[in-house]
Design a protein around this motif. Structure first.
Motif, PDB file in Angstrom:
ATOM      1  N   PRO A  77      -0.855 -16.526  17.283  1.00 33.81           N
ATOM      2  CA  PRO A  77      -0.272 -16.001  18.514  1.00 33.81           C
ATOM      3  C   PRO A  77       0.860 -15.007  18.237  1.00 33.81           C
ATOM      4  O   PRO A  77       1.759 -15.271  17.436  1.00 33.81           O
ATOM      5  CB  PRO A  77       0.264 -17.256  19.213  1.00 33.81           C
ATOM      6  N   GLY A  78       0.776 -13.846  18.878  1.00 36.22           N
ATOM      7  CA  GLY A  78       1.810 -12.831  18.736  1.00 36.22           C
ATOM      8  C   GLY A  78       1.700 -11.981  17.497  1.00 36.22           C
ATOM      9  O   GLY A  78       2.519 -11.070  17.300  1.00 36.22           O
ATOM     10  N   LYS A  79       0.698 -12.219  16.654  1.00 34.06           N
ATOM     11  CA  LYS A  79       0.538 -11.469  15.409  1.00 34.06           C
ATOM     12  C   LYS A  79      -0.584 -10.452  15.565  1.00 34.06           C
ATOM     13  O   LYS A  79      -1.691 -10.791  15.981  1.00 34.06           O
ATOM     14  CB  LYS A  79       0.215 -12.402  14.242  1.00 34.06           C
ATOM     15  N   LEU A  80      -0.309  -9.192  15.222  1.00 38.50           N
ATOM     16  CA  LEU A  80      -1.332  -8.155  15.264  1.00 38.50           C
ATOM     17  C   LEU A  80      -1.960  -8.029  13.879  1.00 38.50           C
ATOM     18  O   LEU A  80      -1.547  -7.209  13.063  1.00 38.50           O
ATOM     19  CB  LEU A  80      -0.733  -6.818  15.700  1.00 38.50           C
ATOM     20  N   SER A  81      -2.923  -8.862  13.624  1.00 42.18           N
ATOM     21  CA  SER A  81      -3.591  -8.870  12.331  1.00 42.18           C
ATOM     22  C   SER A  81      -5.052  -9.251  12.544  1.00 42.18           C
ATOM     23  O   SER A  81      -5.460  -9.610  13.649  1.00 42.18           O
ATOM     24  CB  SER A  81      -2.914  -9.867  11.375  1.00 42.18           C
ATOM     25  N   GLY A  82      -5.824  -9.174  11.483  1.00 42.27           N
ATOM     26  CA  GLY A  82      -7.224  -9.566  11.549  1.00 42.27           C
ATOM     27  C   GLY A  82      -7.550 -10.566  10.466  1.00 42.27           C
ATOM     28  O   GLY A  82      -6.990 -10.513   9.368  1.00 42.27           O
ATOM     29  N   LYS A  83      -8.445 -11.491  10.779  1.00 45.35           N
ATOM     30  CA  LYS A  83      -8.855 -12.492   9.795  1.00 45.35           C
ATOM     31  C   LYS A  83     -10.314 -12.248   9.439  1.00 45.35           C
ATOM     32  O   LYS A  83     -11.206 -12.336  10.288  1.00 45.35           O
ATOM     33  CB  LYS A  83      -8.674 -13.902  10.358  1.00 45.35           C
ATOM     34  N   GLN A  84     -10.551 -11.908   8.176  1.00 45.28           N
ATOM     35  CA  GLN A  84     -11.894 -11.603   7.715  1.00 45.28           C
ATOM     36  C   GLN A  84     -12.784 -12.847   7.758  1.00 45.28           C
ATOM     37  O   GLN A  84     -12.295 -13.978   7.800  1.00 45.28           O
ATOM     38  CB  GLN A  84     -11.839 -11.080   6.277  1.00 45.28           C
ATOM     39  N   THR A  85     -14.084 -12.619   7.689  1.00 44.66           N
ATOM     40  CA  THR A  85     -15.014 -13.749   7.663  1.00 44.66           C
ATOM     41  C   THR A  85     -14.808 -14.604   6.413  1.00 44.66           C
ATOM     42  O   THR A  85     -15.199 -15.770   6.387  1.00 44.66           O
ATOM     43  CB  THR A  85     -16.472 -13.254   7.721  1.00 44.66           C
ATOM     44  N   SER A  86     -14.178 -14.048   5.392  1.00 45.46           N
ATOM     45  CA  SER A  86     -13.876 -14.797   4.177  1.00 45.46           C
ATOM     46  C   SER A  86     -12.661 -15.705   4.352  1.00 45.46           C
ATOM     47  O   SER A  86     -12.398 -16.557   3.505  1.00 45.46           O
ATOM     48  CB  SER A  86     -13.611 -13.837   3.020  1.00 45.46           C
ATOM     49  N   GLY A  87     -11.898 -15.484   5.437  1.00 48.03           N
ATOM     50  CA  GLY A  87     -10.689 -16.252   5.672  1.00 48.03           C
ATOM     51  C   GLY A  87      -9.422 -15.525   5.273  1.00 48.03           C
ATOM     52  O   GLY A  87      -8.320 -15.997   5.554  1.00 48.03           O
ATOM     53  N   THR A  88      -9.539 -14.376   4.625  1.00 52.28           N
ATOM     54  CA  THR A  88      -8.381 -13.581   4.228  1.00 52.28           C
ATOM     55  C   THR A  88      -7.805 -12.848   5.429  1.00 52.28           C
ATOM     56  O   THR A  88      -8.546 -12.265   6.225  1.00 52.28           O
ATOM     57  CB  THR A  88      -8.767 -12.559   3.141  1.00 52.28           C
ATOM     58  N   VAL A  89      -6.480 -12.863   5.564  1.00 51.65           N
ATOM     59  CA  VAL A  89      -5.802 -12.180   6.670  1.00 51.65           C
ATOM     60  C   VAL A  89      -5.331 -10.809   6.200  1.00 51.65           C
ATOM     61  O   VAL A  89      -4.733 -10.682   5.121  1.00 51.65           O
ATOM     62  CB  VAL A  89      -4.599 -13.006   7.183  1.00 51.65           C
ATOM     63  N   ARG A  90      -5.616  -9.793   7.007  1.00 51.59           N
ATOM     64  CA  ARG A  90      -5.166  -8.436   6.723  1.00 51.59           C
ATOM     65  C   ARG A  90      -4.375  -7.936   7.924  1.00 51.59           C
ATOM     66  O   ARG A  90      -4.782  -8.113   9.051  1.00 51.59           O
ATOM     67  CB  ARG A  90      -6.356  -7.500   6.487  1.00 51.59           C
ATOM     68  N   GLY A  91      -3.234  -7.280   7.661  1.00 49.73           N
ATOM     69  CA  GLY A  91      -2.516  -6.787   8.811  1.00 49.73           C
ATOM     70  C   GLY A  91      -1.169  -6.176   8.553  1.00 49.73           C
ATOM     71  O   GLY A  91      -0.190  -6.570   9.159  1.00 49.73           O
ATOM     72  N   VAL A  92      -1.081  -5.184   7.662  1.00 48.97           N
ATOM     73  CA  VAL A  92       0.202  -4.540   7.420  1.00 48.97           C
ATOM     74  C   VAL A  92       0.024  -3.024   7.390  1.00 48.97           C
ATOM     75  O   VAL A  92      -0.721  -2.497   6.563  1.00 48.97           O
ATOM     76  CB  VAL A  92       0.828  -5.021   6.094  1.00 48.97           C
ATOM     77  N   ALA A  93       0.689  -2.341   8.330  1.00 47.78           N
ATOM     78  CA  ALA A  93       0.868  -0.883   8.298  1.00 47.78           C
ATOM     79  C   ALA A  93      -0.388  -0.044   8.513  1.00 47.78           C
ATOM     80  O   ALA A  93      -0.373   1.155   8.252  1.00 47.78           O
ATOM     81  CB  ALA A  93       1.547  -0.463   6.992  1.00 47.78           C
ATOM     82  N   TYR A  94      -1.463  -0.639   8.991  1.00 47.40           N
ATOM     83  CA  TYR A  94      -2.653   0.134   9.325  1.00 47.40           C
ATOM     84  C   TYR A  94      -3.187  -0.356  10.664  1.00 47.40           C
ATOM     85  O   TYR A  94      -3.072  -1.545  10.989  1.00 47.40           O
ATOM     86  CB  TYR A  94      -3.749  -0.017   8.265  1.00 47.40           C
ATOM     87  N   PRO A  95      -3.805   0.530  11.455  1.00 46.05           N
ATOM     88  CA  PRO A  95      -4.373   0.065  12.725  1.00 46.05           C
ATOM     89  C   PRO A  95      -5.566  -0.857  12.473  1.00 46.05           C
ATOM     90  O   PRO A  95      -6.343  -0.628  11.547  1.00 46.05           O
ATOM     91  CB  PRO A  95      -4.803   1.363  13.417  1.00 46.05           C
ATOM     92  N   PHE A  96      -5.670  -1.878  13.258  1.00 44.89           N
ATOM     93  CA  PHE A  96      -6.791  -2.812  13.166  1.00 44.89           C
ATOM     94  C   PHE A  96      -7.868  -2.298  14.103  1.00 44.89           C
ATOM     95  O   PHE A  96      -7.861  -2.559  15.303  1.00 44.89           O
ATOM     96  CB  PHE A  96      -6.309  -4.210  13.559  1.00 44.89           C
ATOM     97  N   GLY A  97      -8.775  -1.488  13.568  1.00 49.56           N
ATOM     98  CA  GLY A  97      -9.785  -0.874  14.422  1.00 49.56           C
ATOM     99  C   GLY A  97     -10.683   0.040  13.628  1.00 49.56           C
ATOM    100  O   GLY A  97     -10.944  -0.176  12.443  1.00 49.56           O
ATOM    101  N   TYR A  98     -11.175   1.106  14.271  1.00 51.99           N
ATOM    102  CA  TYR A  98     -12.105   2.045  13.657  1.00 51.99           C
ATOM    103  C   TYR A  98     -11.384   3.348  13.351  1.00 51.99           C
ATOM    104  O   TYR A  98     -10.606   3.852  14.166  1.00 51.99           O
ATOM    105  CB  TYR A  98     -13.294   2.306  14.576  1.00 51.99           C
ATOM    106  N   GLY A  99     -11.643   3.898  12.174  1.00 50.16           N
ATOM    107  CA  GLY A  99     -11.018   5.144  11.778  1.00 50.16           C
ATOM    108  C   GLY A  99     -11.792   6.355  12.259  1.00 50.16           C
ATOM    109  O   GLY A  99     -12.996   6.298  12.510  1.00 50.16           O
ATOM    110  N   GLU A 100     -11.094   7.462  12.359  1.00 52.88           N
ATOM    111  CA  GLU A 100     -11.691   8.697  12.872  1.00 52.88           C
ATOM    112  C   GLU A 100     -12.826   9.195  11.995  1.00 52.88           C
ATOM    113  O   GLU A 100     -13.802   9.760  12.485  1.00 52.88           O
ATOM    114  CB  GLU A 100     -10.597   9.771  12.977  1.00 52.88           C
TER     115      GLU A 100
END
Length: 236
Positions: A77-100
């Protein structure tokens, strides 16, 4: 068999109308499963709402709409990050989405996958756990293959986009077939969609997981078709 029951369905329809009136984006999703036996006869068919968007999907939407980088190496809750299907959390200094520079219409990024690829796109599993907002992977994914308990993942169909000018609804239909060449029945209890997108590193992130209302059995030499319809109602 169509599983769209009242009175909840009336609430969805009301939400759609309110979103249109108040100019608030209202996304909806539907899940359809059809099973054919080895002779091509339909032995199961049902359609239901896919209402199980998980935290990854909400965080992706916020990062895209607010133009905000992910900002935390933890997940919750309150964290802008993503959790991969492997269980690893990613979420520092990059947008969580699709790149141009990465097209999501193909099978490299987004929700489509090439034949034999079971790490992204539409996935099926045998797990029976209840749906959870914190789900980041299927409980027990059915692997691609022809061995016991496995199923062959066919290449995702092309996006099918349609627009209804009367209701102002834009739809995207995603379809994937699964062939059972395992020599025995394969039971499906859960379905999910996994996107390959950017979240500090380009990885696989589950967007939705649906626990089916009853076990669906795909007989040997049979075929399962899974269809996701994602739609957005535009303001009046």
């Amino acid at each position: 068999m169509e599983i769209l029951r009242e009175p909840r369905e009336r609430k969805y329809q009301q939400l759609r109308r309110l979103g249109q009136e108040l100019k608030i984006p209202t996304f909806e999703a539907f899940l359809e499963l059809e099973v054919r036996d080895g002779s091509g006869r339909t032995i199961h068919h049902h359609r239901q709402r896919s209402h199980s968007w998980v935290r990854n999907a909400y965080n992706q939407l916020f990062c895209q709409m607010a133009a905000k980088d992910s900002n935390d190496a933890t997940f919750g809750p309150g964290k802008l990050s993503g959790k991969q299907t492997s269980g690893t959390v990613r979420g520092v200094a990059y947008p969580f989405g699709y790149g141009e520079s990465n097209s999501v219409d193909g099978t490299s990024y987004g929700l489509r996958a090439a034949a034999g690829v079971d790490t992204k796109g539409i996935q099926v599993g045998s797990g029976t756990n209840a749906e959870s907002f914190e789900d980041y992977a299927l409980q027990t994914q059915i692997a691609n293959g022809t061995g016991a308990g496995q199923i062959s993942y066919i290449a995702s169909e092309l996006h099918s986009i349609s627009y209804d000018a009367g209701t102002k609804v834009l739809r995207d239909i995603l379809i994937r077939y699964f062939n059972n060449n395992s020599g025995g029945n394969v039971n499906v209890n859960e379905v999910g969609i996994v996107a390959y997108l950017q979240g500090q590193y380009n990885q696989n992130y589950m967007m939705s997981r649906d626990k089916l209302p009853a076990t669906i059995t795909v007989p040997t030499t049979g075929q399962l078709r899974v269809t996701y319809t994602i739609q957005l109602t535009y303001p009046a």
